[in-house]
Design a protein around this motif. Structure first.
Motif, PDB file in Angstrom:
ATOM      1  N   UNK A  22     -12.216 -17.276   4.548  1.00 15.18           N
ATOM      2  CA  UNK A  22     -13.003 -15.770   3.921  1.00 15.18           C
ATOM      3  C   UNK A  22     -14.363 -16.165   3.211  1.00 15.18           C
ATOM      4  N   UNK A  23     -13.895 -15.042   1.735  1.00 16.41           N
ATOM      5  CA  UNK A  23     -14.819 -14.717   1.084  1.00 16.41           C
ATOM      6  C   UNK A  23     -14.569 -16.119  -0.423  1.00 16.41           C
ATOM      7  N   UNK A  24     -12.690 -16.178  -0.070  1.00 18.71           N
ATOM      8  CA  UNK A  24     -12.110 -17.223  -0.875  1.00 18.71           C
ATOM      9  C   UNK A  24     -12.451 -18.229  -0.895  1.00 18.71           C
ATOM     10  N   UNK A  34      -1.070 -11.584  -6.601  1.00 17.30           N
ATOM     11  CA  UNK A  34      -1.419 -10.928  -8.148  1.00 17.30           C
ATOM     12  C   UNK A  34      -2.395  -9.333  -7.510  1.00 17.30           C
ATOM     13  N   UNK A  35      -3.300 -10.384  -7.100  1.00 16.89           N
ATOM     14  CA  UNK A  35      -4.662  -9.668  -7.321  1.00 16.89           C
ATOM     15  C   UNK A  35      -4.610  -7.694  -5.956  1.00 16.89           C
ATOM     16  N   UNK A  36      -4.158  -9.282  -4.534  1.00 16.34           N
ATOM     17  CA  UNK A  36      -3.566  -8.279  -3.544  1.00 16.34           C
ATOM     18  C   UNK A  36      -2.517  -6.966  -4.606  1.00 16.34           C
ATOM     19  N   UNK A  91      -7.614  -6.584   2.341  1.00 11.21           N
ATOM     20  CA  UNK A  91      -8.299  -6.848   3.420  1.00 11.21           C
ATOM     21  C   UNK A  91     -10.003  -7.404   3.391  1.00 11.21           C
ATOM     22  N   UNK A  92     -10.570  -8.158   3.255  1.00 12.97           N
ATOM     23  CA  UNK A  92     -11.699  -9.041   2.487  1.00 12.97           C
ATOM     24  C   UNK A  92     -10.970 -10.115   1.863  1.00 12.97           C
ATOM     25  N   UNK A  93      -9.958 -10.156   0.890  1.00  9.38           N
ATOM     26  CA  UNK A  93      -8.965 -10.772   0.197  1.00  9.38           C
ATOM     27  C   UNK A  93      -7.797 -11.684   1.224  1.00  9.38           C
ATOM     28  N   UNK A  94      -7.886 -11.131   2.271  1.00 12.65           N
ATOM     29  CA  UNK A  94      -6.997 -11.258   3.252  1.00 12.65           C
ATOM     30  C   UNK A  94      -5.045 -10.374   2.996  1.00 12.65           C
TER      31      UNK A  94
END
Length: 177
Positions: A22-24, A34-36, A91-94
């Motif tokens: 996706x956007x990654x 860690x961000x998630x 969700x965008x980050x998976x």
């Protein structure tokens, strides 16, 4: 001046080869897991804030309760919007947004409050807003330029939490006790 753009052929090849991300892209510089996790902790914080403000809205009583309660309701609505933004970003980050009520308060930066006095409610809400301001400031600094989109979300939330803290401080100054 150094070249900043990888050749377009390489960018196109990578985009096709890693379509499932996706956007990654390779340009993403943060620790994704860690961000998630940090986003899920902030999500828990926002949900606890929604619940605290809702309780305060419904249980506020006294001579100034009506105007203070309307502020509680407004803040509850805005905290819910914050939670929605964080869940969407996770969700965008998976990742998967964690709405598990069994672990909500242990993951939240702020605490739930069941105060009965109007002054105590406002104080507890001010403390919670100050906690969010401190935590989100650290998160913005930590993210830096490694995940600009998530940083911008936290910058937006931070500005609103600062506004909430200012609102609670102003209310506290007007409430006797």
């Amino acid at each position: 001046m150094a070249e900043f753009l990888t050749d377009i052929k390489t960018i196109r090849e990578r985009a096709r080869a890693e379509i499932g991300k996706g956007p990654i892209t390779d340009a993403y510089g943060a620790d994704l897991e860690r961000v998630i996790q940090v986003c899920n902790e902030a999500l828990a914080t926002e949900i606890v804030c929604v619940l605290r403000y809702k309780r305060h809205y419904y249980t506020a009583s006294g001579i100034m309760a009506e105007s203070v309660a309307s502020e509680f309701l407004e803040h509850s609505t805005e905290e819910q919007e914050h939670a929605d933004k964080l869940a969407a970003r996770i969700v965008q980050l998976g990742g998967e947004p964690d709405f598990n009520p069994d672990t909500l308060t242990s993951r939240s930066h702020s605490q739930y409050d069941a105060s009965l006095g109007l002054s105590e409610m406002i104080k507890e809400d001010l403390v919670a807003e100050r906690i969010a301001v401190a935590a989100y400031t650290e998160i913005v600094q930590w993210l830096g330029d490694k995940d600009v989109t998530t940083r911008r979300i936290f910058e937006e939330l931070l500005a609103k939490e600062e506004e909430h803290a200012d609102d609670m401080k102003s209310l506290l100054e007007r409430i006797p006790g």
